[in-house]
Design a protein around this motif. Structure first.
Motif, PDB file in Angstrom:
ATOM      1  N   GLU A 135       0.827  -1.210   0.000  1.00  0.00           N
ATOM      2  CA  GLU A 135       0.000   0.000   0.000  1.00  0.00           C
ATOM      3  C   GLU A 135       0.862   1.261   0.000  1.00  0.00           C
ATOM      4  O   GLU A 135       0.680   2.147  -0.836  1.00  0.00           O
ATOM      5  CB  GLU A 135      -0.921   0.016   1.222  1.00  0.00           C
ATOM      6  CG  GLU A 135      -2.031  -0.994   1.164  1.00  0.00           C
ATOM      7  CD  GLU A 135      -2.867  -1.052   2.439  1.00  0.00           C
ATOM      8  OE1 GLU A 135      -3.825  -1.834   2.455  1.00  0.00           O
ATOM      9  OE2 GLU A 135      -2.570  -0.326   3.419  1.00  0.00           O
ATOM     10  N   GLU A 136       1.779   1.367   0.946  1.00  0.00           N
ATOM     11  CA  GLU A 136       2.528   2.619   1.124  1.00  0.00           C
ATOM     12  C   GLU A 136       3.625   2.822   0.092  1.00  0.00           C
ATOM     13  O   GLU A 136       3.908   3.956  -0.287  1.00  0.00           O
ATOM     14  CB  GLU A 136       3.124   2.684   2.529  1.00  0.00           C
ATOM     15  CG  GLU A 136       2.075   2.819   3.604  1.00  0.00           C
ATOM     16  CD  GLU A 136       2.638   2.964   5.002  1.00  0.00           C
ATOM     17  OE1 GLU A 136       1.845   3.270   5.901  1.00  0.00           O
ATOM     18  OE2 GLU A 136       3.862   2.789   5.200  1.00  0.00           O
ATOM     19  N   ALA A 137       4.268   1.738  -0.348  1.00  0.00           N
ATOM     20  CA  ALA A 137       5.400   1.872  -1.261  1.00  0.00           C
ATOM     21  C   ALA A 137       5.144   1.280  -2.643  1.00  0.00           C
ATOM     22  O   ALA A 137       5.940   1.491  -3.555  1.00  0.00           O
ATOM     23  CB  ALA A 137       6.629   1.217  -0.642  1.00  0.00           C
ATOM     24  N   GLY A 138       4.066   0.517  -2.816  1.00  0.00           N
ATOM     25  CA  GLY A 138       3.804  -0.120  -4.092  1.00  0.00           C
ATOM     26  C   GLY A 138       4.768  -1.259  -4.383  1.00  0.00           C
ATOM     27  O   GLY A 138       5.059  -1.550  -5.534  1.00  0.00           O
ATOM     28  N   ILE A 139       5.251  -1.899  -3.326  1.00  0.00           N
ATOM     29  CA  ILE A 139       6.263  -2.946  -3.464  1.00  0.00           C
ATOM     30  C   ILE A 139       5.726  -4.278  -2.952  1.00  0.00           C
ATOM     31  O   ILE A 139       5.181  -4.353  -1.859  1.00  0.00           O
ATOM     32  CB  ILE A 139       7.535  -2.576  -2.666  1.00  0.00           C
ATOM     33  CG1 ILE A 139       8.149  -1.277  -3.204  1.00  0.00           C
ATOM     34  CG2 ILE A 139       8.544  -3.711  -2.696  1.00  0.00           C
ATOM     35  CD1 ILE A 139       9.274  -0.738  -2.339  1.00  0.00           C
ATOM     36  N   ALA A 140       5.922  -5.327  -3.759  1.00  0.00           N
ATOM     37  CA  ALA A 140       5.687  -6.703  -3.326  1.00  0.00           C
ATOM     38  C   ALA A 140       7.063  -7.349  -3.180  1.00  0.00           C
ATOM     39  O   ALA A 140       8.001  -6.993  -3.905  1.00  0.00           O
ATOM     40  CB  ALA A 140       4.843  -7.456  -4.344  1.00  0.00           C
ATOM     41  N   ALA A 141       7.192  -8.278  -2.246  1.00  0.00           N
ATOM     42  CA  ALA A 141       8.473  -8.943  -2.008  1.00  0.00           C
ATOM     43  C   ALA A 141       8.280 -10.450  -1.980  1.00  0.00           C
ATOM     44  O   ALA A 141       7.279 -10.942  -1.465  1.00  0.00           O
ATOM     45  CB  ALA A 141       9.079  -8.462  -0.693  1.00  0.00           C
ATOM     46  N   SER A 142       9.267 -11.172  -2.502  1.00  0.00           N
ATOM     47  CA  SER A 142       9.180 -12.632  -2.528  1.00  0.00           C
ATOM     48  C   SER A 142       9.895 -13.285  -1.355  1.00  0.00           C
ATOM     49  O   SER A 142       9.670 -14.444  -1.059  1.00  0.00           O
ATOM     50  CB  SER A 142       9.745 -13.176  -3.843  1.00  0.00           C
ATOM     51  OG  SER A 142      11.114 -12.833  -3.964  1.00  0.00           O
ATOM     52  N   SER A 143      10.762 -12.549  -0.670  1.00  0.00           N
ATOM     53  CA  SER A 143      11.521 -13.114   0.443  1.00  0.00           C
ATOM     54  C   SER A 143      11.378 -12.227   1.682  1.00  0.00           C
ATOM     55  O   SER A 143      11.568 -11.009   1.599  1.00  0.00           O
ATOM     56  CB  SER A 143      12.998 -13.236   0.045  1.00  0.00           C
ATOM     57  OG  SER A 143      13.746 -13.807   1.082  1.00  0.00           O
ATOM     58  N   TRP A 144      11.061 -12.867   2.803  1.00  0.00           N
ATOM     59  CA  TRP A 144      10.821 -12.144   4.051  1.00  0.00           C
ATOM     60  C   TRP A 144      11.647 -12.750   5.181  1.00  0.00           C
ATOM     61  O   TRP A 144      11.726 -13.968   5.302  1.00  0.00           O
ATOM     62  CB  TRP A 144       9.333 -12.220   4.425  1.00  0.00           C
ATOM     63  CG  TRP A 144       8.521 -11.380   3.501  1.00  0.00           C
ATOM     64  CD1 TRP A 144       8.056 -11.746   2.259  1.00  0.00           C
ATOM     65  CD2 TRP A 144       8.124 -10.037   3.703  1.00  0.00           C
ATOM     66  NE1 TRP A 144       7.384 -10.700   1.694  1.00  0.00           N
ATOM     67  CE2 TRP A 144       7.403  -9.635   2.548  1.00  0.00           C
ATOM     68  CE3 TRP A 144       8.292  -9.129   4.743  1.00  0.00           C
ATOM     69  CZ2 TRP A 144       6.861  -8.367   2.415  1.00  0.00           C
ATOM     70  CZ3 TRP A 144       7.747  -7.865   4.606  1.00  0.00           C
ATOM     71  CH2 TRP A 144       7.041  -7.495   3.455  1.00  0.00           C
ATOM     72  N   ARG A 145      12.253 -11.876   5.981  1.00  0.00           N
ATOM     73  CA  ARG A 145      13.032 -12.335   7.130  1.00  0.00           C
ATOM     74  C   ARG A 145      12.645 -11.512   8.347  1.00  0.00           C
ATOM     75  O   ARG A 145      12.734 -10.281   8.323  1.00  0.00           O
ATOM     76  CB  ARG A 145      14.525 -12.169   6.841  1.00  0.00           C
ATOM     77  CG  ARG A 145      15.420 -12.708   7.937  1.00  0.00           C
ATOM     78  CD  ARG A 145      16.853 -12.772   7.474  1.00  0.00           C
ATOM     79  NE  ARG A 145      17.386 -11.484   7.093  1.00  0.00           N
ATOM     80  CZ  ARG A 145      18.041 -10.675   7.919  1.00  0.00           C
ATOM     81  NH1 ARG A 145      18.237 -11.008   9.165  1.00  0.00           N
ATOM     82  NH2 ARG A 145      18.504  -9.529   7.478  1.00  0.00           N
ATOM     83  N   PRO A 146      12.195 -12.155   9.440  1.00  0.00           N
ATOM     84  CA  PRO A 146      11.882 -11.418  10.661  1.00  0.00           C
ATOM     85  C   PRO A 146      13.163 -10.882  11.308  1.00  0.00           C
ATOM     86  O   PRO A 146      14.192 -11.564  11.320  1.00  0.00           O
ATOM     87  CB  PRO A 146      11.221 -12.447  11.571  1.00  0.00           C
ATOM     88  CG  PRO A 146      11.150 -13.723  10.813  1.00  0.00           C
ATOM     89  CD  PRO A 146      11.886 -13.571   9.540  1.00  0.00           C
TER      90      PRO A 146
END
Length: 141
Positions: free
Chosen positions: A60-71
């Motif tokens: 929503e805020e940046a228009g970015i989708a990401a495929s990899s997530w790290r806590p």
């Protein structure tokens, strides 16, 4: 918060592109006296996990989708609050249009080298504490 409204957790995202640049948002916050920097993030909605919140806010805020997530960790928002702030690093980015709410229409997406973003954090240019903490943790990992 009123007694009838439960405190809600929040998520904040360090989004890094293939060149290592970090997505930083800027906006004017007259109540706080100036323009400030901040990372994409916000309060969790009902039924969302902290990662789902991070994914939604980044989109929503940046228009970015990401495929990899790290806590990067989870911390109390304040000592008096039961709400927590969940920090994430996102990579494998795909850019699209921002999906801003009316009160976010002046959010501008910029890309910063990590060390410049950390320097801005140490200079007090970030509005909220979650962004600098997330940057420091992402940089150390």
């Amino acid at each position: 918060m009123t007694d009838t409204q439960p405190e809600r957790d929040a998520s904040v995202v360090v989004a890094r592109d293939v060149h290592g640049l970090v997505a930083i948002l800027t906006a004017r916050f007259p109540r706080h006296g100036d323009d400030y920097l901040f990372l994409p993030g916000g309060r969790r909605e009902d039924g969302e996990t902290s990662e789902e919140c991070a994914r939604r806010e980044l989109l929503e805020e940046a228009g970015i989708a990401a495929s990899s997530w790290r806590p990067l960790g989870s911390y109390a928002i304040t000592a008096r609050s039961t709400a927590r702030i969940h920090l994430f690093e996102a990579t494998g980015l795909t850019l699209g249009p921002q999906q801003l709410a009316d009160d976010e229409e002046d959010f501008k997406l910029t890309w910063w080298p990590m060390q410049e973003a950390i320097a801005a954090a140490t200079e007090g240019r970030f509005l909220l504490q979650g962004g600098p903490l997330a940057l420091f943790l992402a940089d150390r990992a």
